[in-house]
Design a protein around this motif. Structure first.
Motif, PDB file in Angstrom:
ATOM      1  N   TYR A  11       0.820  -1.212   0.000  1.00 61.73           N
ATOM      2  CA  TYR A  11       0.000   0.000   0.000  1.00 61.73           C
ATOM      3  C   TYR A  11       0.854   1.262   0.000  1.00 61.73           C
ATOM      4  O   TYR A  11       0.465   2.289  -0.589  1.00 61.73           O
ATOM      5  N   SER A  79      -4.579  -0.691   4.258  1.00 58.13           N
ATOM      6  CA  SER A  79      -5.527  -0.571   3.153  1.00 58.13           C
ATOM      7  C   SER A  79      -5.207   0.738   2.437  1.00 58.13           C
ATOM      8  O   SER A  79      -4.304   1.472   2.845  1.00 58.13           O
ATOM      9  N   LYS A  80      -5.955   1.029   1.362  1.00 56.11           N
ATOM     10  CA  LYS A  80      -5.824   2.337   0.732  1.00 56.11           C
ATOM     11  C   LYS A  80      -6.176   3.425   1.746  1.00 56.11           C
ATOM     12  O   LYS A  80      -7.015   3.207   2.631  1.00 56.11           O
ATOM     13  N   THR A  83      -9.886   4.198   1.879  1.00 55.28           N
ATOM     14  CA  THR A  83     -10.681   3.199   2.604  1.00 55.28           C
ATOM     15  C   THR A  83     -10.662   3.492   4.098  1.00 55.28           C
ATOM     16  O   THR A  83     -11.701   3.466   4.768  1.00 55.28           O
ATOM     17  N   LEU A 169     -15.743   3.257  -5.423  1.00 55.84           N
ATOM     18  CA  LEU A 169     -15.054   2.210  -4.688  1.00 55.84           C
ATOM     19  C   LEU A 169     -15.613   0.841  -5.062  1.00 55.84           C
ATOM     20  O   LEU A 169     -16.761   0.706  -5.466  1.00 55.84           O
ATOM     21  N   SER A 170     -14.785  -0.179  -4.918  1.00 53.57           N
ATOM     22  CA  SER A 170     -15.191  -1.549  -5.239  1.00 53.57           C
ATOM     23  C   SER A 170     -16.042  -2.134  -4.121  1.00 53.57           C
ATOM     24  O   SER A 170     -16.095  -1.596  -3.003  1.00 53.57           O
ATOM     25  N   GLU A 173     -13.809  -2.772  -1.156  1.00 54.77           N
ATOM     26  CA  GLU A 173     -13.439  -1.573  -0.408  1.00 54.77           C
ATOM     27  C   GLU A 173     -14.609  -1.063   0.420  1.00 54.77           C
ATOM     28  O   GLU A 173     -14.437  -0.698   1.598  1.00 54.77           O
ATOM     29  N   GLU A 176     -15.079  -3.309   3.390  1.00 56.57           N
ATOM     30  CA  GLU A 176     -14.110  -3.045   4.455  1.00 56.57           C
ATOM     31  C   GLU A 176     -14.527  -1.821   5.267  1.00 56.57           C
ATOM     32  O   GLU A 176     -14.441  -1.820   6.497  1.00 56.57           O
TER      33      GLU A 176
END
Length: 211
Positions: A11, A79-80, A83, A169-170, A173, A176
């Protein structure tokens, strides 16, 4: 929760905002200002949709960034950065909404009546239903229609839609951030979109909005 060095390295290398946050952890004031410049308006926008009041959203956004700054020495890039940021934003919003619910406050101020005695959202709904002459909505009216539709969702659906639609965002993500599985997020978004289509159906038929 233990985070492996490989995860930290991944990351750190992939996300420039993680590198900025690591500089914040080293007490770099410029790095913190840069993170706020990149994210403050986005956080305020999400919070405004969640709590329904711009003034409250701005206060809550300050709380979000204050929490980030206070946590800087404990920060680990698991994480990002976005996020992690929106996880904190979600927690702050949830606490605020629970507090509002306990105090039984009304979060959304009704639109002021116009000369016809109906507010703009009622007029546009009437027009779309055929009870008033139809007309193309202007940009501000359409924004209001979409905002009211989003506010009709429950808190979890609203947050998922905002993160998917506006932050791109996915499922993983968003899961999370909201402490849900990607499959649960997929189902949550499916229900939310169905609810939005129901509210926005007159405008969807006119081609004025997409869900």
């Amino acid at each position: 929760m233990s985070v492996s060095q490989a995860t930290i390295d991944r990351y750190t290398q992939a996300d420039p905002d993680v590198r900025l946050m690591l500089r914040v952890a080293a007490d770099d004031a410029y790095a913190f200002e840069e993170l706020m410049r990149r994210y403050q308006n986005r956080v305020v926008a999400v919070l405004t949709h969640l709590v329904g009041r711009r003034d409250m959203a701005e206060d809550l956004a300050q709380d979000v960034f204050l929490r980030i700054y206070r946590a800087r020495k404990r920060y680990v890039p698991a994480s990002k950065f976005s996020t992690w940021l929106f996880t904190i934003t979600n927690n702050v919003a949830s606490n605020a909404l629970r507090s509002l619910s306990r105090r039984k406050e009304v979060n959304v101020t009704p639109a002021s009546p116009n000369a016809s005695g109906a507010n703009p959202i009622e007029n546009t709904a009437l027009a779309a239903s055929g009870l008033m002459p139809t007309r193309q909505l202007d940009k501000s009216e359409m924004s209001q229609v979409v905002r009211q539709a989003i506010e009709s969702l429950n808190e979890r659906q609203r947050m998922a839609v905002l993160l998917a639609k506006f932050e791109q965002l996915s499922y993983a993500e968003i899961g999370e951030i909201m402490d849900l599985t990607p499959q649960a997020i997929k189902s949550l978004l499916s229900r939310a979109r169905a609810n939005l289509r129901e509210v926005l159906e007159p405008y969807l038929e006119q081609g004025e909005v997409k869900v």
